[in-house]
Design a protein around this motif. Structure first.
Motif, PDB file in Angstrom:
ATOM      1  N   UNK A   1      42.901  42.695  47.070  1.00 57.58           N
ATOM      2  CA  UNK A   1      44.202  42.277  46.548  1.00 57.58           C
ATOM      3  C   UNK A   1      44.195  42.143  45.039  1.00 57.58           C
ATOM      4  N   UNK A   2      44.929  41.153  44.532  1.00 57.83           N
ATOM      5  CA  UNK A   2      45.082  40.941  43.094  1.00 57.83           C
ATOM      6  C   UNK A   2      43.733  40.784  42.409  1.00 57.83           C
ATOM      7  N   UNK A   3      43.686  41.292  41.167  1.00 58.61           N
ATOM      8  CA  UNK A   3      42.459  41.205  40.384  1.00 58.61           C
ATOM      9  C   UNK A   3      42.807  41.039  38.911  1.00 58.61           C
ATOM     10  N   UNK A   4      41.861  40.538  38.155  1.00 55.46           N
ATOM     11  CA  UNK A   4      42.039  40.328  36.724  1.00 55.46           C
ATOM     12  C   UNK A   4      41.116  41.289  35.964  1.00 55.46           C
TER      13      UNK A   4
ATOM     14  N   UNK B   1      34.077  44.973  39.849  1.00 52.96           N
ATOM     15  CA  UNK B   1      33.316  46.072  39.279  1.00 52.96           C
ATOM     16  C   UNK B   1      33.476  46.133  37.773  1.00 52.96           C
ATOM     17  N   UNK B   2      32.568  46.881  37.157  1.00 52.61           N
ATOM     18  CA  UNK B   2      32.621  47.195  35.734  1.00 52.61           C
ATOM     19  C   UNK B   2      33.031  48.655  35.604  1.00 52.61           C
TER      20      UNK B   2
ATOM     21  N   UNK C   1      36.637  44.189  36.232  1.00 52.50           N
ATOM     22  CA  UNK C   1      37.635  43.773  37.212  1.00 52.50           C
ATOM     23  C   UNK C   1      36.979  42.694  38.072  1.00 52.50           C
ATOM     24  N   UNK C   2      37.632  41.521  38.145  1.00 56.20           N
ATOM     25  CA  UNK C   2      37.152  40.454  39.026  1.00 56.20           C
ATOM     26  C   UNK C   2      38.304  40.100  39.963  1.00 56.20           C
ATOM     27  N   UNK C   3      38.011  40.155  41.247  1.00 60.25           N
ATOM     28  CA  UNK C   3      39.039  39.913  42.252  1.00 60.25           C
ATOM     29  C   UNK C   3      39.441  38.436  42.278  1.00 60.25           C
ATOM     30  N   UNK C   4      40.728  38.205  42.353  1.00 61.60           N
ATOM     31  CA  UNK C   4      41.292  36.852  42.319  1.00 61.60           C
ATOM     32  C   UNK C   4      40.756  35.969  43.444  1.00 61.60           C
ATOM     33  N   UNK C   5      40.538  36.545  44.613  1.00 63.64           N
ATOM     34  CA  UNK C   5      40.062  35.756  45.758  1.00 63.64           C
ATOM     35  C   UNK C   5      38.603  35.316  45.600  1.00 63.64           C
ATOM     36  N   UNK C   6      37.892  35.848  44.609  1.00 60.36           N
ATOM     37  CA  UNK C   6      36.476  35.536  44.424  1.00 60.36           C
ATOM     38  C   UNK C   6      36.226  34.462  43.371  1.00 60.36           C
TER      39      UNK C   6
END
Length: 106
Positions: free
Chosen positions: A36-39, A78-79, A96-101
């Motif tokens: 889902x959403x990621x930053x 991921x990078x 990219x870092x997933x919001x749920x993590x």
């Protein structure tokens, strides 16, 4: 694990609270990851970068490497190693870092 004194807002691993990124390194909240959403971040810390692989993503072909929390091993995103489309090159070297993590901490 790197720790930073003071009250710098950070994003930490949801599993183990290991700090993985600073708020001021956040570029965009408008990205998507596997769950889902990621930053998108300029920099990440306390992570392990995995093997490079070519991956077809929504915006094109990239060479990426999965990133994991250096403390608990949770895959967080991921990078971007290389972008093959000129308009996507701004992502190279970013994370990219997933919001749920992650959780935001002050």
């Amino acid at each position: 694990m790197v720790e930073f004194p003071g009250h710098r807002p950070t994003f930490s691993c949801r599993n183990c609270r290991n700090p993985v990124a600073f708020w001021q390194d956040l570029i965009s909240k408008e990205f998507w990851g596997k769950s889902g959403r990621a930053y998108l971040f300029h920099h990440a810390m306390n992570i392990v970068v995995g093997e490079k692989e070519e991956k077809q993503l929504i915006t094109g072909l990239f060479t990426i490497a999965n990133i994991s929390c250096s403390n608990c091993g949770e895959v967080m995103g991921w990078k971007y190693v290389q972008a093959y489309e000129p308009r996507e090159r701004f992502k190279e070297g970013k994370f990219i870092i997933e919001r749920t993590k992650i959780i935001k901490e002050y």
